[in-house]
Motif scaffolding. Structure first.
Motif, PDB file in Angstrom:
ATOM      1  N   HIS A 145      24.652  71.420  66.658  1.00  0.00           N
ATOM      2  CA  HIS A 145      24.215  70.035  66.517  1.00  0.00           C
ATOM      3  C   HIS A 145      24.042  69.673  65.035  1.00  0.00           C
ATOM      4  O   HIS A 145      24.538  68.645  64.579  1.00  0.00           O
ATOM      5  N   CYS A 285      25.392  60.415  72.984  1.00  0.00           N
ATOM      6  CA  CYS A 285      23.926  60.512  73.151  1.00  0.00           C
ATOM      7  C   CYS A 285      23.275  59.189  72.760  1.00  0.00           C
ATOM      8  O   CYS A 285      23.562  58.638  71.697  1.00  0.00           O
ATOM      9  N   ASN A 287      20.385  58.702  71.807  1.00  0.00           N
ATOM     10  CA  ASN A 287      19.408  58.847  70.731  1.00  0.00           C
ATOM     11  C   ASN A 287      20.066  59.119  69.381  1.00  0.00           C
ATOM     12  O   ASN A 287      19.816  58.429  68.406  1.00  0.00           O
ATOM     13  N   CYS A 288      20.928  60.135  69.307  1.00  0.00           N
ATOM     14  CA  CYS A 288      21.461  60.549  68.013  1.00  0.00           C
ATOM     15  C   CYS A 288      22.920  60.169  67.790  1.00  0.00           C
ATOM     16  O   CYS A 288      23.438  60.305  66.686  1.00  0.00           O
ATOM     17  N   CYS A 298      21.555  63.926  74.557  1.00  0.00           N
ATOM     18  CA  CYS A 298      22.193  65.249  74.450  1.00  0.00           C
ATOM     19  C   CYS A 298      21.138  66.353  74.619  1.00  0.00           C
ATOM     20  O   CYS A 298      19.932  66.097  74.554  1.00  0.00           O
ATOM     21  N   CYS A 301      18.555  66.602  71.727  1.00  0.00           N
ATOM     22  CA  CYS A 301      17.505  65.572  71.729  1.00  0.00           C
ATOM     23  C   CYS A 301      16.519  65.819  72.868  1.00  0.00           C
ATOM     24  O   CYS A 301      15.308  65.649  72.697  1.00  0.00           O
TER      25      CYS A 301
HETATM   26 ZN    ZN Z   1      21.206  63.515  70.811  1.00  0.00          ZN
END
Ligand code: ZN
Ligand code: SF4
Ligand code: ZN
Length: 309
Positions: A145, A285, A287-288, A298, A301
């Motif tokens: 990641h 994802c 969020n990210c 993901c 996260c």
């Molecule tokens: Zn993520």
């Protein structure tokens, strides 16, 4: 034994290539071969910005050194995992990665897991796995990641890792005896960025034996961390490497043949008639913004949320 090119004393005999070389010719041969693999698998060009994942071990430092000698534009990425606090595996790895970067005047990006996320990898693993097992799956997922995140944020064209032939053959062996079709499909020297959040990845050392990389690093006088991560004791990959080494002792070149035959078979359509082995569909994802196999957030996260609770 004499060098095949100049008859000086050979420092290495590569039985699988029937080739013995002196120090000077060996140190030329390795970058020449690396360049050949980079071109053959269309890994990158001299116009690309390359991020080298550096662990402080022999393979990643050798890779960085070779790419610099070949004139590529590179920076290094070191990820501090916080393994065994104090004067430890992680501290020593970071010291040697920094030392190499400074001695060659190269840019090293450092991401410290404890500093950035508040906990070390073993601590996070304890929280998420309730103290059971090793932290390796959390560690591998987190490193992948962060490597992808940094490569995207800093606008690198390709991320390279120092996986050597022994690593690749061991992974291939493990995936084959368990018939892990999805993993077999994805195992290759280059992974294209086939999703907007993904960075292209390449393994320029994938055809060099581990002992060849060790010899290169020693002959180039590069100091590297000798110790393995304490959590690698008893790892399946080490067992597979031992089995393959036994095979190699009896049949020089067996490891290389195993790996190259696999790549050739894939190119010739080993998976092409299989309807259920299509590359995995990826989501983004929420969020990210990184790719994820499941819709929503993901795994990385989700892990951060779970340890914050
Ligand atoms: Zn993520
Ligand atoms: Fe991470 Fe160490 Fe496990 Fe490797 S052996 S995945 S570095 S915890
Ligand atoms: Zn020579």
């Amino acid at each position: 034994m004499k060098c095949r090119k100049c008859s000086a004393k050979a420092v290495i005999n590569m039985r699988q290539h029937k080739l013995a070389l002196c120090k000077s010719h060996y140190l030329d041969w390795i970058p020449e071969q690396t360049q050949r693999f980079i071109d053959k698998y269309k890994m990158f060009t001299h116009d690309d910005n390359i991020l080298v994942a550096v662990s402080g071990g022999k393979d990643s430092l050798a890779l960085w050194d070779i790419l610099v000698r070949l004139g590529y534009r590179t920076a290094g990425l070191y990820i501090g995992l916080g393994i065994d606090g104090g004067i430890s595996y992680s501290d020593e790895s970071q010291r040697l990665a920094k030392k190499f970067a400074q001695s060659c005047n190269l840019h090293l990006i450092s991401v410290g897991f404890p500093e950035e996320y508040g906990s070390t990898i073993p601590e996070i693993a304890k929280l998420t796995m309730r103290g059971r097992g090793k932290p390796c799956s959390v560690c591998g997922m987190s490193r992948r990641h962060i490597m992808n995140r940094v490569a995207r944020e800093e606008e690198f064209d390709v991320l390279v890792t120092g996986h050597n032939l022994d690593d690749e053959a061991a992974v291939l062996f493990g995936n084959t005896i368990n018939w892990q079709g999805g993993y077999l499909l994805r195992q290759q020297p280059v992974l294209e960025a086939n999703h907007p959040g993904l960075v292209k990845k390449a393994k320029p050392l994938c055809r060099f034996y581990e002992r060849e990389m060790a010899a290169y690093t020693i002959l180039r006088d590069i100091e590297y961390v000798y110790d393995e991560c304490p959590y690698s004791v008893g790892a399946k990959s080490i067992y597979y490497k031992e089995l393959l080494n036994k095979l190699e002792t009896d049949r020089p070149g067996a490891k290389l043949n195993f790996y190259l035959s696999f790549l050739r078979a894939k190119k010739e359509g080993l998976f092409s008639s299989s309807t259920d082995q299509k590359p995995m569909e990826l989501n983004t994802c929420n969020n990210c913004g990184q790719p994820t196999s499941v819709p929503g957030e993901c795994a990385f996260c989700r892990m951060l949320v779970s340890i914050a609770d």
